[in-house]
Scaffold this motif. Structure first.
Motif, PDB file in Angstrom:
ATOM      1  N   PHE A 106      10.921  12.424  19.945  1.00  0.00           N
ATOM      2  CA  PHE A 106      10.680  11.222  20.722  1.00  0.00           C
ATOM      3  C   PHE A 106      10.353  11.544  22.181  1.00  0.00           C
ATOM      4  O   PHE A 106       9.553  10.845  22.819  1.00  0.00           O
ATOM      5  N   SER A 107      10.946  12.600  22.721  1.00  0.00           N
ATOM      6  CA  SER A 107      10.684  12.939  24.128  1.00  0.00           C
ATOM      7  C   SER A 107       9.216  13.289  24.356  1.00  0.00           C
ATOM      8  O   SER A 107       8.686  13.045  25.449  1.00  0.00           O
ATOM      9  N   ASN A 108       8.555  13.869  23.347  1.00  0.00           N
ATOM     10  CA  ASN A 108       7.125  14.178  23.498  1.00  0.00           C
ATOM     11  C   ASN A 108       6.317  12.906  23.727  1.00  0.00           C
ATOM     12  O   ASN A 108       5.418  12.867  24.569  1.00  0.00           O
ATOM     13  N   LEU A 109       6.656  11.855  22.960  1.00  0.00           N
ATOM     14  CA  LEU A 109       5.981  10.566  23.132  1.00  0.00           C
ATOM     15  C   LEU A 109       6.223  10.029  24.539  1.00  0.00           C
ATOM     16  O   LEU A 109       5.291   9.571  25.212  1.00  0.00           O
ATOM     17  N   LEU A 141      13.803  10.614  32.736  1.00  0.00           N
ATOM     18  CA  LEU A 141      12.606  11.357  32.343  1.00  0.00           C
ATOM     19  C   LEU A 141      11.355  10.740  32.975  1.00  0.00           C
ATOM     20  O   LEU A 141      10.422  11.458  33.366  1.00  0.00           O
ATOM     21  N   SER A 142      11.342   9.431  33.089  1.00  0.00           N
ATOM     22  CA  SER A 142      10.223   8.735  33.726  1.00  0.00           C
ATOM     23  C   SER A 142      10.123   9.107  35.205  1.00  0.00           C
ATOM     24  O   SER A 142       9.025   9.377  35.720  1.00  0.00           O
ATOM     25  N   GLU A 173       5.924   2.000  22.641  1.00  0.00           N
ATOM     26  CA  GLU A 173       4.911   2.583  23.526  1.00  0.00           C
ATOM     27  C   GLU A 173       4.603   1.654  24.694  1.00  0.00           C
ATOM     28  O   GLU A 173       4.457   2.095  25.837  1.00  0.00           O
ATOM     29  N   ASN A 174       4.510   0.366  24.396  1.00  0.00           N
ATOM     30  CA  ASN A 174       4.258  -0.633  25.431  1.00  0.00           C
ATOM     31  C   ASN A 174       5.377  -0.633  26.460  1.00  0.00           C
ATOM     32  O   ASN A 174       5.129  -0.676  27.674  1.00  0.00           O
ATOM     33  N   LEU A 197      15.878  18.092  29.919  1.00  0.00           N
ATOM     34  CA  LEU A 197      16.206  16.688  29.693  1.00  0.00           C
ATOM     35  C   LEU A 197      15.568  16.182  28.405  1.00  0.00           C
ATOM     36  O   LEU A 197      16.189  15.424  27.653  1.00  0.00           O
ATOM     37  N   SER A 198      14.345  16.599  28.141  1.00  0.00           N
ATOM     38  CA  SER A 198      13.678  16.207  26.888  1.00  0.00           C
ATOM     39  C   SER A 198      14.482  16.679  25.684  1.00  0.00           C
ATOM     40  O   SER A 198      14.695  15.930  24.725  1.00  0.00           O
TER      41      SER A 198
END
Length: 201
Positions: A2-5, A119-120, A37-38, A160-161
């Motif tokens: 999920f972190s890759n996304l 992460l953002s 994603e949105n 963190l990912s």
């Protein structure tokens, strides 16, 4: 993972914002409504706008009245940011609602969405530190120092990912469970902030 996304969408949002690089530019979300994603794209866009608002308000020559207007915009942006984090956590709560935690399951120190929030912000730090590490108008010493900081940020992103993916795996396996505390912010609530409710007296 999920972190890759997350990392892909955060990078996309940061790059998209900087094509115009104006706080009040038009916003268009390329992902379908009601999708994770949105939410991720919108989350990073808010963070990116706020990053630049913070830059503006730190101008030592800014007019105090103008600074107050920006401070209130930043407060509103923080509220939007918190809302988005809770929406993202709601996605995970729904996704894992059928998971039965083991008797030995433990709660994590933060929910998945608050880790994703960090992460953002990291995506923004990486983007802007890379700008400084490659800025030709800066000195070589400045660029080298910023490159060292960039290397640390990139390692932070990897770590963190990995931690986020491990947390989600633990929840899926029943080794950890989600416990979400909905908004308990007080400063925006006129019934909880004494400065606000005393002005009404």
């Amino acid at each position: 993972m999920f972190s890759n996304l997350c990392n892909q969408i955060f990078q996309q949002a940061v790059v998209d914002y900087h094509k115009v690089n104006e706080i009040d530019q038009d916003f268009s979300n390329p992902y379908a409504p009601q999708t994770i994603e949105n939410l991720l794209y919108r989350k990073n866009w808010i963070d990116t706008m706020q990053w630049h608002m913070e830059d503006v308000v730190r101008n030592p020559d800014i007019d105090p009245v103008e600074a107050l207007k920006w401070k209130r915009r930043i407060d509103a942006s923080n509220q939007d940011r918190t809302d988005l984090v809770e929406y993202i956590d709601s996605y995970f709560l729904e996704k894992y609602q059928e998971i039965e935690p083991k008797s030995t399951a433990k709660v994590n120190s933060e929910s998945p969405a608050w880790a994703i929030d960090r992460l953002s912000i990291l995506a923004l730090k990486i983007y802007h530190m890379n700008e400084e590490a490659t800025r030709l108008s800066a000195s070589e010493e400045h660029r080298q120092n910023c490159q060292k900081k960039l290397d640390i940020l990139l390692q932070q992103q990897v770590d963190l990912s990995s931690a986020i993916d491990d947390l989600l795996t633990d929840i899926e396996n029943g080794d950890k469970y989600m416990k979400v505390y909905k908004q308990l912010k007080m400063y925006n609530d006129p019934s909880l902030n004494p400065v606000l409710y005393n002005t009404k007296a």
